[in-house]
Design a protein around this motif. Structure first.
Motif, PDB file in Angstrom:
ATOM      1  N   THR B   9       0.077   6.124  -0.155  1.00 39.47           N
ATOM      2  CA  THR B   9      -0.715   5.032  -0.197  1.00 39.47           C
ATOM      3  C   THR B   9      -2.061   5.593  -1.015  1.00 39.47           C
ATOM      4  OG1 THR B   9      -1.589   5.844   1.969  1.00 39.47           O
ATOM      5  CG2 THR B   9       0.079   4.226   2.179  1.00 39.47           C
ATOM      6  N   LEU B  10      -2.658   4.568  -1.373  1.00 39.18           N
ATOM      7  CA  LEU B  10      -3.969   4.696  -2.080  1.00 39.18           C
ATOM      8  C   LEU B  10      -4.861   5.444  -0.921  1.00 39.18           C
ATOM      9  CD1 LEU B  10      -4.352   1.612  -4.379  1.00 39.18           C
ATOM     10  CD2 LEU B  10      -3.884   4.181  -5.052  1.00 39.18           C
ATOM     11  N   LYS B  11      -5.887   6.343  -1.363  1.00 44.39           N
ATOM     12  CA  LYS B  11      -6.923   6.673  -0.423  1.00 44.39           C
ATOM     13  C   LYS B  11      -7.829   5.500  -0.109  1.00 44.39           C
ATOM     14  CE  LYS B  11      -6.915  11.574  -2.292  1.00 44.39           C
ATOM     15  NZ  LYS B  11      -6.937  12.082  -1.042  1.00 44.39           N
ATOM     16  N   LYS B  12      -8.295   5.610   0.983  1.00 41.01           N
ATOM     17  CA  LYS B  12      -9.180   4.576   1.554  1.00 41.01           C
ATOM     18  C   LYS B  12     -10.281   4.462   0.440  1.00 41.01           C
ATOM     19  CE  LYS B  12      -7.751   3.663   5.635  1.00 41.01           C
ATOM     20  NZ  LYS B  12      -6.518   2.544   5.720  1.00 41.01           N
ATOM     21  N   GLY B  13     -11.027   3.089   0.101  1.00 37.33           N
ATOM     22  CA  GLY B  13     -11.936   3.047  -0.912  1.00 37.33           C
ATOM     23  C   GLY B  13     -11.635   3.025  -2.257  1.00 37.33           C
ATOM     24  N   ILE B  14     -10.266   3.336  -2.685  1.00 38.40           N
ATOM     25  CA  ILE B  14      -9.710   3.147  -3.969  1.00 38.40           C
ATOM     26  C   ILE B  14      -9.256   1.413  -4.055  1.00 38.40           C
ATOM     27  CG2 ILE B  14      -7.829   3.761  -5.522  1.00 38.40           C
ATOM     28  CD1 ILE B  14      -9.685   5.942  -5.088  1.00 38.40           C
ATOM     29  N   LEU B  15      -9.868   0.916  -5.104  1.00 38.84           N
ATOM     30  CA  LEU B  15      -9.500  -0.261  -5.370  1.00 38.84           C
ATOM     31  C   LEU B  15      -8.017  -0.399  -5.448  1.00 38.84           C
ATOM     32  CD1 LEU B  15     -10.739  -3.202  -5.808  1.00 38.84           C
ATOM     33  CD2 LEU B  15     -10.548  -2.793  -8.430  1.00 38.84           C
ATOM     34  N   ASP B  16      -7.634  -1.657  -4.777  1.00 39.65           N
ATOM     35  CA  ASP B  16      -5.905  -1.980  -4.729  1.00 39.65           C
ATOM     36  C   ASP B  16      -5.777  -3.153  -5.143  1.00 39.65           C
ATOM     37  OD1 ASP B  16      -3.271  -2.183  -4.083  1.00 39.65           O
ATOM     38  OD2 ASP B  16      -3.262  -1.867  -1.942  1.00 39.65           O
ATOM     39  N   PRO B  17      -5.459  -3.288  -6.530  1.00 39.55           N
ATOM     40  CA  PRO B  17      -5.520  -4.574  -7.210  1.00 39.55           C
ATOM     41  C   PRO B  17      -3.923  -5.306  -6.575  1.00 39.55           C
ATOM     42  CG  PRO B  17      -5.177  -3.065  -8.711  1.00 39.55           C
ATOM     43  CD  PRO B  17      -5.556  -2.295  -7.573  1.00 39.55           C
ATOM     44  N   TYR B  31      -0.308 -18.082   5.211  1.00 38.08           N
ATOM     45  CA  TYR B  31      -0.453 -16.660   6.034  1.00 38.08           C
ATOM     46  C   TYR B  31      -1.753 -16.305   6.024  1.00 38.08           C
ATOM     47  CZ  TYR B  31       4.793 -17.096   5.872  1.00 38.08           C
ATOM     48  OH  TYR B  31       6.009 -17.517   5.784  1.00 38.08           O
ATOM     49  N   GLU B  32      -2.787 -17.066   6.456  1.00 37.91           N
ATOM     50  CA  GLU B  32      -4.160 -16.696   6.517  1.00 37.91           C
ATOM     51  C   GLU B  32      -4.541 -15.515   7.349  1.00 37.91           C
ATOM     52  OE1 GLU B  32      -3.495 -20.161   6.070  1.00 37.91           O
ATOM     53  OE2 GLU B  32      -4.609 -20.297   4.247  1.00 37.91           O
ATOM     54  N   GLY B  33      -3.760 -15.507   8.610  1.00 39.89           N
ATOM     55  CA  GLY B  33      -3.816 -14.310   9.525  1.00 39.89           C
ATOM     56  C   GLY B  33      -3.776 -12.835   8.787  1.00 39.89           C
ATOM     57  N   VAL B  34      -3.477 -12.738   7.664  1.00 41.57           N
ATOM     58  CA  VAL B  34      -3.256 -11.329   7.088  1.00 41.57           C
ATOM     59  C   VAL B  34      -4.793 -11.074   6.498  1.00 41.57           C
ATOM     60  CG1 VAL B  34      -2.348  -9.951   5.154  1.00 41.57           C
ATOM     61  CG2 VAL B  34      -1.090 -11.859   6.127  1.00 41.57           C
ATOM     62  N   LYS B  35      -5.270 -10.056   7.143  1.00 40.24           N
ATOM     63  CA  LYS B  35      -6.509  -9.711   6.988  1.00 40.24           C
ATOM     64  C   LYS B  35      -6.596  -8.562   5.831  1.00 40.24           C
ATOM     65  CE  LYS B  35      -8.302 -12.084   9.682  1.00 40.24           C
ATOM     66  NZ  LYS B  35      -8.672 -13.480   9.176  1.00 40.24           N
ATOM     67  N   ASP B  36      -5.745  -7.811   5.647  1.00 41.89           N
ATOM     68  CA  ASP B  36      -5.627  -6.622   4.397  1.00 41.89           C
ATOM     69  C   ASP B  36      -4.230  -6.312   4.105  1.00 41.89           C
ATOM     70  OD1 ASP B  36      -6.945  -5.025   2.714  1.00 41.89           O
ATOM     71  OD2 ASP B  36      -6.527  -3.345   4.027  1.00 41.89           O
ATOM     72  N   VAL B  37      -4.001  -6.108   2.799  1.00 42.22           N
ATOM     73  CA  VAL B  37      -2.658  -5.941   2.473  1.00 42.22           C
ATOM     74  C   VAL B  37      -2.867  -4.249   1.560  1.00 42.22           C
ATOM     75  CG1 VAL B  37      -0.754  -6.026   0.883  1.00 42.22           C
ATOM     76  CG2 VAL B  37      -1.894  -7.838   2.156  1.00 42.22           C
ATOM     77  N   ARG B  38      -2.094  -3.333   1.924  1.00 47.33           N
ATOM     78  CA  ARG B  38      -2.121  -1.895   1.118  1.00 47.33           C
ATOM     79  C   ARG B  38      -0.718  -1.924   0.519  1.00 47.33           C
ATOM     80  NH1 ARG B  38      -7.071  -0.100  -0.128  1.00 47.33           N
ATOM     81  NH2 ARG B  38      -6.561   2.059  -0.050  1.00 47.33           N
ATOM     82  N   VAL B  39      -0.658  -1.686  -0.712  1.00 46.27           N
ATOM     83  CA  VAL B  39       0.610  -1.482  -1.170  1.00 46.27           C
ATOM     84  C   VAL B  39       0.860  -0.076  -1.770  1.00 46.27           C
ATOM     85  CG1 VAL B  39       2.319  -2.231  -3.416  1.00 46.27           C
ATOM     86  CG2 VAL B  39       0.783  -3.919  -2.069  1.00 46.27           C
ATOM     87  N   GLY B  40       1.936   0.594  -1.208  1.00 48.11           N
ATOM     88  CA  GLY B  40       2.084   2.193  -1.840  1.00 48.11           C
ATOM     89  C   GLY B  40       3.446   2.275  -2.009  1.00 48.11           C
ATOM     90  N   LYS B  41       3.909   3.568  -2.378  1.00 52.36           N
ATOM     91  CA  LYS B  41       5.423   3.896  -2.596  1.00 52.36           C
ATOM     92  C   LYS B  41       6.153   4.696  -1.473  1.00 52.36           C
ATOM     93  CE  LYS B  41       3.562   6.116  -6.200  1.00 52.36           C
ATOM     94  NZ  LYS B  41       3.358   6.805  -7.208  1.00 52.36           N
ATOM     95  N   TYR B  42       7.318   4.290  -1.424  1.00 56.43           N
ATOM     96  CA  TYR B  42       8.296   4.797  -0.342  1.00 56.43           C
ATOM     97  C   TYR B  42       9.364   5.599  -1.135  1.00 56.43           C
ATOM     98  CZ  TYR B  42      11.853   4.982   3.445  1.00 56.43           C
ATOM     99  OH  TYR B  42      12.859   5.370   4.213  1.00 56.43           O
ATOM    100  N   ILE B  43       9.494   6.814  -0.923  1.00 55.73           N
ATOM    101  CA  ILE B  43      10.441   7.561  -1.631  1.00 55.73           C
ATOM    102  C   ILE B  43      11.355   8.250  -0.718  1.00 55.73           C
ATOM    103  CG2 ILE B  43      10.819   9.360  -2.979  1.00 55.73           C
ATOM    104  CD1 ILE B  43       8.177   8.905  -4.540  1.00 55.73           C
TER     105      ILE B  43
END
Lengths: 82, 82
Positions: B9-17, B31-43
């Motif tokens: 995952t991206l480190k906290k504070g790093i912009l996640d476009p 789906y307004e209930g979603v407060k935040d989304v972080r996209v990363g990689k799963y290997i």
């Protein structure tokens, strides 16, 4: 807060060029023990507190409608306190 | 066989476009209930059977050297029977 962790992988049998490239890189750096590499997506969704079973239903919908390509991707997710 | 599951995952504070784009799409679909989304990689890395503690060390090395960008990404992994 509640966090849903979504794991998205390519279906078995679907060509995984990224996985192949990573495997080649690992082998070229001496990690021959790696037999296979599958690269997928990991998505964290954060919600305000809410009914977990209702959230489970919504996350499943989101996975089907937006977060995955059901033709080539499988997904699993887990929901827990953030 | 042994399988290592790596979550990047991206480190906290790093912009996640990517995360922002997914959040916008979820909101636009109601789906307004979603407060935040972080996209990363799963290997997923597959190995022949081997000493788990040795494999743990090797997977950590692979994460640091190849699988992640230590400047902007964090990683965790778990190892188990495949």
């Amino acid at each position: 807060m509640v966090v849903a962790k979504v794991y998205i992988t390519l279906k078995k049998g679907i060509l995984d060029p990224q996985g192949k490239a990573v495997k080649g890189a690992l082998h070229s750096m001496g990690y021959e023990g790696v037999k296979d590499v599958r690269v997928g997506k990991y998505i964290e969704l954060t919600f305000e507190d809410g009914d977990l079973s209702l959230l489970e239903q919504k996350v499943d919908e989101m996975c089907k409608k937006i977060l995955t390509n059901p033709i080539i991707e499988d997904y699993t997710f887990e929901i827990g306190e953030g």
